[in-house]
Design a protein around this motif. Sequence first.
Motif, short mmCIF file in Angstrom:
data_model
loop_
_atom_site.label_atom_id
_atom_site.label_comp_id
_atom_site.label_asym_id
_atom_site.label_seq_id
_atom_site.Cartn_x
_atom_site.Cartn_y
_atom_site.Cartn_z
N PRO A 194 40.22 -11.53 21.88
CA PRO A 194 39.94 -11.56 20.50
C PRO A 194 40.50 -10.17 20.05
O PRO A 194 40.24 -9.02 20.49
N SER A 195 41.06 -10.17 18.89
CA SER A 195 41.21 -8.59 18.04
C SER A 195 40.16 -7.95 17.91
O SER A 195 39.05 -8.18 17.53
N GLY A 196 40.64 -6.81 18.23
CA GLY A 196 39.19 -5.76 18.27
C GLY A 196 38.55 -5.53 19.66
O GLY A 196 38.11 -4.43 19.79
N ARG A 197 38.51 -6.46 20.53
CA ARG A 197 37.86 -6.31 21.68
C ARG A 197 38.54 -5.34 22.70
O ARG A 197 37.74 -4.57 23.45
N PRO A 198 39.93 -5.19 22.83
CA PRO A 198 40.63 -4.18 23.43
C PRO A 198 39.99 -2.65 23.13
O PRO A 198 39.84 -2.10 24.14
N ALA A 199 39.88 -2.34 22.01
CA ALA A 199 39.55 -1.13 21.43
C ALA A 199 38.12 -0.95 22.00
O ALA A 199 37.60 0.26 22.29
N LYS A 200 37.29 -1.82 21.86
CA LYS A 200 35.91 -1.98 22.33
C LYS A 200 35.74 -1.63 23.70
O LYS A 200 35.01 -0.84 24.20
N SER A 201 36.50 -2.45 24.39
CA SER A 201 36.60 -2.16 25.94
C SER A 201 36.86 -0.64 26.46
O SER A 201 36.24 -0.12 27.23
N ALA A 202 37.92 -0.12 25.39
CA ALA A 202 38.42 1.14 25.87
C ALA A 202 37.39 2.23 25.60
O ALA A 202 37.12 3.21 26.14
N ALA A 203 36.63 1.98 24.38
CA ALA A 203 35.22 2.92 23.97
C ALA A 203 34.20 2.51 25.12
O ALA A 203 33.70 3.69 25.62
N GLU A 204 34.10 1.56 25.60
CA GLU A 204 33.18 1.41 26.85
C GLU A 204 33.61 2.16 28.03
O GLU A 204 32.88 2.74 28.60
N HIS A 205 34.94 2.03 28.40
CA HIS A 205 35.37 2.76 29.42
C HIS A 205 35.25 4.37 29.05
O HIS A 205 35.03 4.97 30.40
N ALA A 206 35.46 4.54 27.79
CA ALA A 206 35.44 6.10 28.07
C ALA A 206 33.90 6.55 28.08
O ALA A 206 33.66 7.87 28.58
N ALA A 207 32.96 5.86 27.74
CA ALA A 207 31.53 6.33 28.16
C ALA A 207 31.25 6.29 29.67
O ALA A 207 30.56 7.17 30.12
N ILE A 208 31.87 5.38 30.39
CA ILE A 208 31.91 5.40 31.88
C ILE A 208 32.54 6.92 32.46
O ILE A 208 32.14 7.56 33.28
N VAL A 209 33.70 7.00 31.84
CA VAL A 209 34.55 8.43 32.33
C VAL A 209 33.60 9.41 31.86
O VAL A 209 33.63 10.37 32.91
N ARG A 210 33.21 9.51 30.76
CA ARG A 210 32.18 10.73 30.50
C ARG A 210 31.16 10.93 31.46
O ARG A 210 30.94 12.09 31.86
N ALA A 211 30.35 9.93 31.87
CA ALA A 211 29.33 9.94 32.73
C ALA A 211 29.90 10.56 34.09
O ALA A 211 29.36 11.27 34.72
N ILE A 212 30.80 10.10 34.47
CA ILE A 212 31.57 10.48 35.78
C ILE A 212 31.99 11.91 35.78
O ILE A 212 31.86 12.52 36.86
#
Length: 254
Positions: A194-212
């Motif tokens: 779905p359009s827009g979902r890759p960008a949302k996944s990237a934002a969710e990934h970024a939250a994981i990266v920040r926490a680690i």
Amino acid sequence: MSRGRDSLQTIARVPRSQLVREQLREAIDRGDFGPGEALPSERELVETFQVSRVSVREAIRSLEAIGYVEVHQGRGSFVTKGPADEYIDAFARWLAVHKEEVMDLLKVRGALDELAAEGAAQRADESAMNRFRQAHDAFSSAAQEPEPKLDRLVQLDIAFHQAIAEASGSTLLIHLLQDLNQHLGESRKITLAPSGRPAKSAAEHAAIVRAINARRPAEAKRAVATHLAAVRTAVSDFEAMRAAVADPPVVPVS
């Protein structure tokens, strides 16, 4: 002997959000709203359909899940080209057969990914940190492309999560997730199409990266849980939307 009233069935209640979604979808399919064109505002849709804001928001979220629209915070909802029909049809057929298996595997994946993120936050050395940061950057860059290549996104998504498993230092987690990812390729296509979902996944990934990066194991686990919950929702929304497209609701005539 006639069955009479025993043969009659109660008319199912159709959620208002479903009726709104179908009218908008049909309007987009007819070309009333072209690619890149904004849908009426939330307030206008509420007034037009005489429904609540909640119903309108649920309808828009369903359309976004299947790639009909892309929502920009503060700007509105815009019609997209959506994933190619051959992708949608192939995914729908595949999901019809594997839905239960996929949801079970996603729960297992979520538990393993949470453990991996927790371990990475506790034990990752700088070299491992750099590898999963680079994996995140690669996925994020691909997700921002105007027309991201789906197969490439899937591989980069797998690489990101695998890099976190490797950063955890657990050989068992690494091998378990490698095996699991072999069975989840198609489900990743469903969630990333779905359009827009890759960008949302990237934002969710970024939250994981920040926490680690911050060495916060509990926060890393929560970030992964949030991400996987969104993935499961995307799969469920995809199935629900395709079912509605194949068998749209019948509106009783009053």
